[in-house]
Enzyme design. Structure first.
Site, short mmCIF file in Angstrom:
data_model
loop_
_atom_site.label_atom_id
_atom_site.label_comp_id
_atom_site.label_asym_id
_atom_site.label_seq_id
_atom_site.Cartn_x
_atom_site.Cartn_y
_atom_site.Cartn_z
N ASP A 1 -4.40 -6.04 5.04
CA ASP A 1 -5.47 -6.84 5.63
C ASP A 1 -5.39 -8.30 5.16
O ASP A 1 -5.74 -9.20 5.90
CB ASP A 1 -6.84 -6.25 5.25
N LYS B 1 8.41 -17.84 -9.83
CA LYS B 1 7.63 -16.76 -10.44
C LYS B 1 6.43 -17.32 -11.23
O LYS B 1 6.61 -18.25 -12.03
CB LYS B 1 8.55 -15.96 -11.37
N ASN C 1 0.85 -1.20 0.00
CA ASN C 1 0.00 0.00 0.00
C ASN C 1 0.88 1.24 0.00
O ASN C 1 2.11 1.14 0.02
CB ASN C 1 -0.98 -0.03 1.18
N LYS D 1 -11.82 -2.72 17.81
CA LYS D 1 -10.43 -3.14 18.06
C LYS D 1 -10.11 -3.23 19.54
O LYS D 1 -9.11 -3.80 19.92
CB LYS D 1 -9.47 -2.14 17.41
N LYS E 1 -14.36 1.69 14.81
CA LYS E 1 -13.09 0.96 14.92
C LYS E 1 -12.60 0.92 16.36
O LYS E 1 -12.06 -0.09 16.81
CB LYS E 1 -12.06 1.63 14.01
N PRO F 1 -3.19 -11.50 10.54
CA PRO F 1 -3.54 -11.26 11.95
C PRO F 1 -3.73 -9.76 12.18
O PRO F 1 -3.04 -8.96 11.56
CB PRO F 1 -2.31 -11.77 12.71
N ASP F 2 -4.67 -9.40 13.03
CA ASP F 2 -4.86 -7.99 13.39
C ASP F 2 -3.99 -7.71 14.62
O ASP F 2 -4.31 -8.14 15.73
CB ASP F 2 -6.33 -7.68 13.65
N ILE F 3 -2.90 -7.00 14.42
CA ILE F 3 -1.91 -6.80 15.49
C ILE F 3 -2.51 -5.97 16.62
O ILE F 3 -2.37 -6.30 17.80
CB ILE F 3 -0.64 -6.12 14.91
O1 C5P Z 1 -8.83 -2.09 10.34
P1 C5P Z 1 -7.85 -1.04 9.92
O2 C5P Z 1 -6.73 -1.58 9.09
O3 C5P Z 1 -8.45 0.17 9.31
O4 C5P Z 1 -7.23 -0.55 11.31
C1 C5P Z 1 -6.16 0.32 11.37
C2 C5P Z 1 -5.46 0.17 12.68
O5 C5P Z 1 -5.27 -1.20 12.99
C3 C5P Z 1 -4.05 0.73 12.62
O6 C5P Z 1 -3.69 1.15 13.91
C4 C5P Z 1 -3.22 -0.45 12.18
O7 C5P Z 1 -1.86 -0.32 12.57
C5 C5P Z 1 -3.90 -1.58 12.91
N1 C5P Z 1 -3.86 -2.86 12.20
C6 C5P Z 1 -3.12 -3.89 12.73
N2 C5P Z 1 -3.10 -5.11 12.11
C7 C5P Z 1 -3.82 -5.32 10.99
C8 C5P Z 1 -4.59 -4.28 10.44
C9 C5P Z 1 -4.57 -3.05 11.06
O8 C5P Z 1 -2.46 -3.71 13.76
N3 C5P Z 1 -3.78 -6.49 10.41
#
Ligand code: C5P
Length: 414
Positions: free
Chosen positions: A292, A302, A224, A357, A353, A320-322
């Site tokens: 994501d 390749k 991105n 979160k 959010k 994973p969502d950190i």
């Molecule tokens: O859900 P979204 O990507 O919009 O959320 C953004 C927030 O979540 C940011 O603080 C980003 O660093 C964190 N994030 C994360 N792991 C992910 C996706 C987003 O820690 N896989």
């Protein structure tokens, strides 16, 4: 805005060239500009350049008989809406703080009854020197507005706070101040420099920054537009305030701020594992634009076009969502902050959010208005107590304001 005019005092420093661009932008915005050039300033820009850009006479000499007869330095100091010192060298800050009036610029500064804004620019060590800190604190106490310098690479090759903000950011400050007819219009600017030095002494602050790259095959990846600038600026500001900073950085092209421990990672999963290893932390600020999704399987070689025209499928799987992981971790940092880059319904999406979160603050920014990778950010801080919206500021100023806000509330969280 009815036609306003400013007196621009240009002192010595390599950043003086940026004042030429500031004049051009001010003129375009309909603001009249009269320039006063110090001896030091004249080493970097010429009266001819300033005169051509401002379409006005340029003043340089206190003892110029013709100027004194025509205008006079007292009148010059009052026949304006505001005085801007840009760039302000360490020397002129010291003179202003001491009330020394030994040339035209410093005499005007002592004689004026108008609001004064200064934009300091100097080497990082000069900016951090106890004498400069004292002088800046004195000027603030005297009612002078300071535009904080940016953090970045300097002309001398060092890195840190001391860079003059870009002319577009300076213009925003000046127009805001002129619109409010008082330097109070810069209230969106944090008073970070003096109040928060050492405010985070000994605290561990964990920060993620930049994008992640998710491999598809050995040569391709999903990415991105995140530049990492905001996260790096926050790391620099936190280290400046005395914190032990761990910066987990995705693939970016930025130098490490002084005093920051940086760990480079590539993918979201690496970032998640590195964040976990870096715990415990007093504060975690997740600024990274984590992908994501990643490819469900990374091709070992390749992926080739086979000439059939059939587009290969690219199945994705969730990363994973950190941030959410940290929120539910037994080692959850006392203060957990997430970022939200949104293109529409910025505040509503960010509020959702915050709940989803499980973090304490979401710092939302409108990436439709300020595209990723730029120098400025207009942010909204969303907490359980409501929404706080800040002016559009440089990323360094946003970083200092965030750190100032953290330093303010952290002691009460024990
Ligand atoms: O859900 P979204 O990507 O919009 O959320 C953004 C927030 O979540 C940011 O603080 C980003 O660093 C964190 N994030 C994360 N792991 C992910 C996706 C987003 O820690 N896989």
């Amino acid at each position: 805005m009815q036609r306003k005019s400013i007196l621009l005092l240009i002192s010595g420093g390599i950043a003086a060239y940026k004042s030429a661009e500031l004049i051009r932008l001010l003129r375009k915005a309909g603001v009249g500009v009269t320039c006063v050039l110090t001896k030091g300033g004249a080493q970097f820009v010429t009266p001819l350049t300033l005169g051509a850009l401002s379409e006005n006479k340029v003043y340089t000499d206190l003892f110029d008989l013709k100027d004194e007869v025509e205008m006079g330095h007292i009148q010059l100091s009052r026949a304006t809406d505001m005085i801007i010192v840009c760039p302000a060298s360490a020397d002129i800050l010291a003179k202003m703080a001491a009330g020394i009036a030994d040339d035209l610029a410093t005499t005007i500064l002592l004689a004026t009854d108008k609001p004064v804004i200064v934009a300091p620019a100097m080497n990082v060590r000069m900016w951090q020197h106890a004498a400069t800190r004292r002088n800046v604190a004195q000027l603030r106490a005297d009612g002078v507005t300071i535009i904080e310098p940016d953090v970045g690479e300097m002309a001398c090759g060092e890195f840190g706070p001391g860079r003059l903000p870009e002319p577009a950011a300076l213009l925003t400050h000046v127009l805001a101040a002129l619109a409010g007819d008082s330097a109070d219009a810069l209230a969106g600017q944090p008073d970070f420099a003096d109040d928060n030095v050492d405010a985070l002494d000994g605290r561990h602050i964990l920060i993620t920054a930049g994008p992640t790259h998710e491999a598809i095959d050995p040569v391709r990846y999903i990415a991105n537009k995140s530049s990492g600038k905001q996260g790096f600026a926050i790391a620099a500001a936190a280290a400046d305030a005395g914190a032990n900073v761990t910066l987990v950085a995705g693939p970016v092209n930025l130098p490490t701020p002084p005093g920051v421990t940086r760990i480079d990672v590539t993918s979201a999963r690496e970032m998640a594992a590195t964040v976990e290893k870096a715990l415990p932390a007093d504060v975690a600020i997740m600024v990274a634009a984590v992908a994501d999704w990643r490819a469900a399987a990374i091709a070992p070689t390749k992926i080739k076009k086979d000439g059939s025209g059939i587009i290969p499928p690219l199945p994705l799987t969730q990363n994973p969502d950190i941030l959410a992981g940290l929120a539910s971790s037994p080692q959850r940092p006392g203060l957990l902050i997430g970022f939200a880059a949104e293109t529409d319904n910025v505040i509503a999406h960010a509020q959702a959010k915050l709940a989803r979160k499980g973090c304490d603050w979401i710092i939302a920014n409108d990436v439709a208005a300020d595209p990723m990778g730029g120098e400025v950010n207009r942010v909204h801080i969303i907490t359980a107590n409501g929404v706080e919206s800040w002016d559009r500021l440089s990323k360094s100023a946003v970083a200092r304001a965030i750190i100032a806000k953290i330093a303010e509330i952290l002691p009460g969280m024990e």
